[in-house]
Motif scaffolding. Sequence first.
Motif, PDB file in Angstrom:
ATOM      1  N   ASN A  35       0.831  -1.200   0.000  1.00 25.79           N
ATOM      2  CA  ASN A  35       0.000   0.000   0.000  1.00 25.79           C
ATOM      3  C   ASN A  35       0.865   1.249   0.000  1.00 25.79           C
ATOM      4  O   ASN A  35       1.914   1.278   0.640  1.00 25.79           O
ATOM      5  N   ILE A  36       0.395   2.264  -0.705  1.00 28.03           N
ATOM      6  CA  ILE A  36       1.061   3.566  -0.706  1.00 28.03           C
ATOM      7  C   ILE A  36       0.055   4.621  -0.272  1.00 28.03           C
ATOM      8  O   ILE A  36      -1.154   4.427  -0.388  1.00 28.03           O
ATOM      9  N   PHE A  37       0.559   5.742   0.243  1.00 28.53           N
ATOM     10  CA  PHE A  37      -0.286   6.841   0.705  1.00 28.53           C
ATOM     11  C   PHE A  37      -0.105   8.018  -0.233  1.00 28.53           C
ATOM     12  O   PHE A  37       1.020   8.452  -0.490  1.00 28.53           O
ATOM     13  N   ILE A  38      -1.214   8.521  -0.748  1.00 26.88           N
ATOM     14  CA  ILE A  38      -1.192   9.646  -1.687  1.00 26.88           C
ATOM     15  C   ILE A  38      -2.194  10.693  -1.213  1.00 26.88           C
ATOM     16  O   ILE A  38      -3.289  10.343  -0.755  1.00 26.88           O
ATOM     17  N   THR A  39      -1.821  11.964  -1.324  1.00 29.03           N
ATOM     18  CA  THR A  39      -2.720  13.044  -0.936  1.00 29.03           C
ATOM     19  C   THR A  39      -3.029  13.960  -2.106  1.00 29.03           C
ATOM     20  O   THR A  39      -2.240  14.080  -3.043  1.00 29.03           O
ATOM     21  N   GLY A  40      -4.166  14.596  -2.010  1.00 31.83           N
ATOM     22  CA  GLY A  40      -4.560  15.621  -2.968  1.00 31.83           C
ATOM     23  C   GLY A  40      -5.226  16.765  -2.228  1.00 31.83           C
ATOM     24  O   GLY A  40      -5.890  16.549  -1.203  1.00 31.83           O
ATOM     25  N   TYR A  41      -5.048  17.977  -2.717  1.00 30.31           N
ATOM     26  CA  TYR A  41      -5.591  19.172  -2.087  1.00 30.31           C
ATOM     27  C   TYR A  41      -6.236  20.044  -3.149  1.00 30.31           C
ATOM     28  O   TYR A  41      -5.799  20.060  -4.300  1.00 30.31           O
ATOM     29  N   ALA A  42      -7.274  20.775  -2.750  1.00 28.28           N
ATOM     30  CA  ALA A  42      -7.901  21.734  -3.654  1.00 28.28           C
ATOM     31  C   ALA A  42      -8.561  22.830  -2.824  1.00 28.28           C
ATOM     32  O   ALA A  42      -9.062  22.579  -1.719  1.00 28.28           O
ATOM     33  N   LYS A  43      -8.572  24.026  -3.345  1.00 30.00           N
ATOM     34  CA  LYS A  43      -9.159  25.168  -2.654  1.00 30.00           C
ATOM     35  C   LYS A  43     -10.676  25.016  -2.592  1.00 30.00           C
ATOM     36  O   LYS A  43     -11.317  24.666  -3.580  1.00 30.00           O
ATOM     37  N   LEU A  44     -11.229  25.277  -1.420  1.00 36.88           N
ATOM     38  CA  LEU A  44     -12.677  25.206  -1.222  1.00 36.88           C
ATOM     39  C   LEU A  44     -13.343  26.527  -1.610  1.00 36.88           C
ATOM     40  O   LEU A  44     -12.713  27.589  -1.525  1.00 36.88           O
ATOM     41  N   PRO A  45     -14.608  26.479  -2.008  1.00 35.23           N
ATOM     42  CA  PRO A  45     -15.316  27.724  -2.308  1.00 35.23           C
ATOM     43  C   PRO A  45     -15.528  28.540  -1.031  1.00 35.23           C
ATOM     44  O   PRO A  45     -15.663  27.986   0.061  1.00 35.23           O
ATOM     45  N   THR A  46     -15.560  29.848  -1.161  1.00 38.96           N
ATOM     46  CA  THR A  46     -15.771  30.707   0.004  1.00 38.96           C
ATOM     47  C   THR A  46     -17.221  30.611   0.463  1.00 38.96           C
ATOM     48  O   THR A  46     -18.121  30.290  -0.311  1.00 38.96           O
ATOM     49  N   GLY A  47     -17.398  30.851   1.747  1.00 39.43           N
ATOM     50  CA  GLY A  47     -18.740  30.900   2.297  1.00 39.43           C
ATOM     51  C   GLY A  47     -19.298  29.581   2.795  1.00 39.43           C
ATOM     52  O   GLY A  47     -20.442  29.527   3.222  1.00 39.43           O
ATOM     53  N   ILE A  48     -18.497  28.506   2.750  1.00 40.12           N
ATOM     54  CA  ILE A  48     -18.977  27.242   3.305  1.00 40.12           C
ATOM     55  C   ILE A  48     -18.183  26.938   4.573  1.00 40.12           C
ATOM     56  O   ILE A  48     -17.067  27.420   4.760  1.00 40.12           O
ATOM     57  N   THR A  49     -18.769  26.161   5.449  1.00 37.06           N
ATOM     58  CA  THR A  49     -18.163  25.882   6.747  1.00 37.06           C
ATOM     59  C   THR A  49     -16.765  25.290   6.618  1.00 37.06           C
ATOM     60  O   THR A  49     -15.842  25.700   7.330  1.00 37.06           O
ATOM     61  N   ALA A  50     -16.593  24.325   5.720  1.00 40.43           N
ATOM     62  CA  ALA A  50     -15.282  23.695   5.554  1.00 40.43           C
ATOM     63  C   ALA A  50     -14.217  24.721   5.187  1.00 40.43           C
ATOM     64  O   ALA A  50     -13.089  24.656   5.662  1.00 40.43           O
ATOM     65  N   GLN A  51     -14.570  25.686   4.355  1.00 39.83           N
ATOM     66  CA  GLN A  51     -13.601  26.711   3.945  1.00 39.83           C
ATOM     67  C   GLN A  51     -13.213  27.585   5.131  1.00 39.83           C
ATOM     68  O   GLN A  51     -12.058  27.988   5.258  1.00 39.83           O
ATOM     69  N   GLU A  52     -14.172  27.864   6.007  1.00 42.51           N
ATOM     70  CA  GLU A  52     -13.878  28.657   7.194  1.00 42.51           C
ATOM     71  C   GLU A  52     -12.903  27.932   8.118  1.00 42.51           C
ATOM     72  O   GLU A  52     -12.102  28.549   8.796  1.00 42.51           O
ATOM     73  N   LEU A  53     -12.978  26.609   8.144  1.00 45.03           N
ATOM     74  CA  LEU A  53     -12.118  25.814   9.012  1.00 45.03           C
ATOM     75  C   LEU A  53     -10.786  25.446   8.368  1.00 45.03           C
ATOM     76  O   LEU A  53      -9.752  25.439   9.031  1.00 45.03           O
ATOM     77  N   TYR A  54     -10.800  25.105   7.086  1.00 44.74           N
ATOM     78  CA  TYR A  54      -9.626  24.486   6.469  1.00 44.74           C
ATOM     79  C   TYR A  54      -9.028  25.233   5.280  1.00 44.74           C
ATOM     80  O   TYR A  54      -7.906  24.970   4.905  1.00 44.74           O
ATOM     81  N   THR A  55      -9.746  26.078   4.591  1.00 45.89           N
ATOM     82  CA  THR A  55      -9.330  26.771   3.373  1.00 45.89           C
ATOM     83  C   THR A  55      -9.259  25.824   2.174  1.00 45.89           C
ATOM     84  O   THR A  55      -9.691  26.157   1.096  1.00 45.89           O
ATOM     85  N   VAL A  56      -8.708  24.629   2.383  1.00 48.93           N
ATOM     86  CA  VAL A  56      -8.621  23.640   1.298  1.00 48.93           C
ATOM     87  C   VAL A  56      -9.264  22.331   1.752  1.00 48.93           C
ATOM     88  O   VAL A  56      -9.376  22.069   2.944  1.00 48.93           O
ATOM     89  N   VAL A  57      -9.689  21.539   0.787  1.00 45.84           N
ATOM     90  CA  VAL A  57     -10.085  20.173   1.096  1.00 45.84           C
ATOM     91  C   VAL A  57      -8.848  19.316   0.869  1.00 45.84           C
ATOM     92  O   VAL A  57      -8.111  19.504  -0.100  1.00 45.84           O
ATOM     93  N   ALA A  58      -8.603  18.442   1.814  1.00 45.95           N
ATOM     94  CA  ALA A  58      -7.483  17.513   1.693  1.00 45.95           C
ATOM     95  C   ALA A  58      -8.059  16.113   1.723  1.00 45.95           C
ATOM     96  O   ALA A  58      -8.991  15.837   2.476  1.00 45.95           O
ATOM     97  N   ILE A  59      -7.516  15.254   0.881  1.00 49.81           N
ATOM     98  CA  ILE A  59      -7.910  13.853   0.912  1.00 49.81           C
ATOM     99  C   ILE A  59      -6.643  13.021   0.901  1.00 49.81           C
ATOM    100  O   ILE A  59      -5.699  13.314   0.165  1.00 49.81           O
ATOM    101  N   GLY A  60      -6.595  12.057   1.785  1.00 45.58           N
ATOM    102  CA  GLY A  60      -5.464  11.139   1.857  1.00 45.58           C
ATOM    103  C   GLY A  60      -5.958   9.740   1.548  1.00 45.58           C
ATOM    104  O   GLY A  60      -6.924   9.276   2.160  1.00 45.58           O
ATOM    105  N   LEU A  61      -5.348   9.104   0.578  1.00 45.98           N
ATOM    106  CA  LEU A  61      -5.775   7.781   0.134  1.00 45.98           C
ATOM    107  C   LEU A  61      -4.686   6.747   0.404  1.00 45.98           C
ATOM    108  O   LEU A  61      -3.519   6.970   0.083  1.00 45.98           O
ATOM    109  N   LEU A  62      -5.080   5.633   0.981  1.00 39.11           N
ATOM    110  CA  LEU A  62      -4.222   4.462   1.091  1.00 39.11           C
ATOM    111  C   LEU A  62      -4.602   3.581  -0.088  1.00 39.11           C
ATOM    112  O   LEU A  62      -5.756   3.164  -0.210  1.00 39.11           O
ATOM    113  N   ILE A  63      -3.644   3.352  -0.993  1.00 36.20           N
ATOM    114  CA  ILE A  63      -3.922   2.699  -2.270  1.00 36.20           C
ATOM    115  C   ILE A  63      -3.022   1.481  -2.452  1.00 36.20           C
ATOM    116  O   ILE A  63      -1.823   1.545  -2.174  1.00 36.20           O
ATOM    117  N   ASN A  64      -3.597   0.401  -2.945  1.00 35.28           N
ATOM    118  CA  ASN A  64      -2.819  -0.777  -3.307  1.00 35.28           C
ATOM    119  C   ASN A  64      -1.965  -0.417  -4.525  1.00 35.28           C
ATOM    120  O   ASN A  64      -2.495  -0.040  -5.569  1.00 35.28           O
TER     121      ASN A  64
END
Length: 109
Positions: free
Chosen positions: A10-39
């Motif tokens: 298994n390998i670990f890979i991440t991806g990030y992208a800027k969130l739209p303004t005005g949503i709760t996640a953007q107020e907390l994180y600015t970006v969405v981050a996803i971390g995947l454990l992949i075969n």
Amino acid sequence: MAAIKMSSNNIFITGYAKLPTGITAQELYTVVAIGLLINRENGTIVDLDCTLVTSTAKRFVRENLVGRKITNYDEIECIFNERYYGCAKKALLFALKICNEKFNEVKAN
């Protein structure tokens, strides 16, 4: 949640992208981050985590991605376009596309 058995395959890979303004996640994180454990051999997503705010959103992402292949990005995009109507959809898909590209780079090397 049950513990995921770590495998040297298994390998670990991440991806990030800027969130739209005005949503709760953007107020907390600015970006969405996803971390995947992949075969590494077949591209199957074994586990993941993401910075979406609600546990329901995180569970939706996990239940719709674990077991799928990151290399089938078109299928993943279709699922999210048909079923996910959260404000972070565009950012989440972009972060997943980055993960797909990173996985393809790993496989090429």
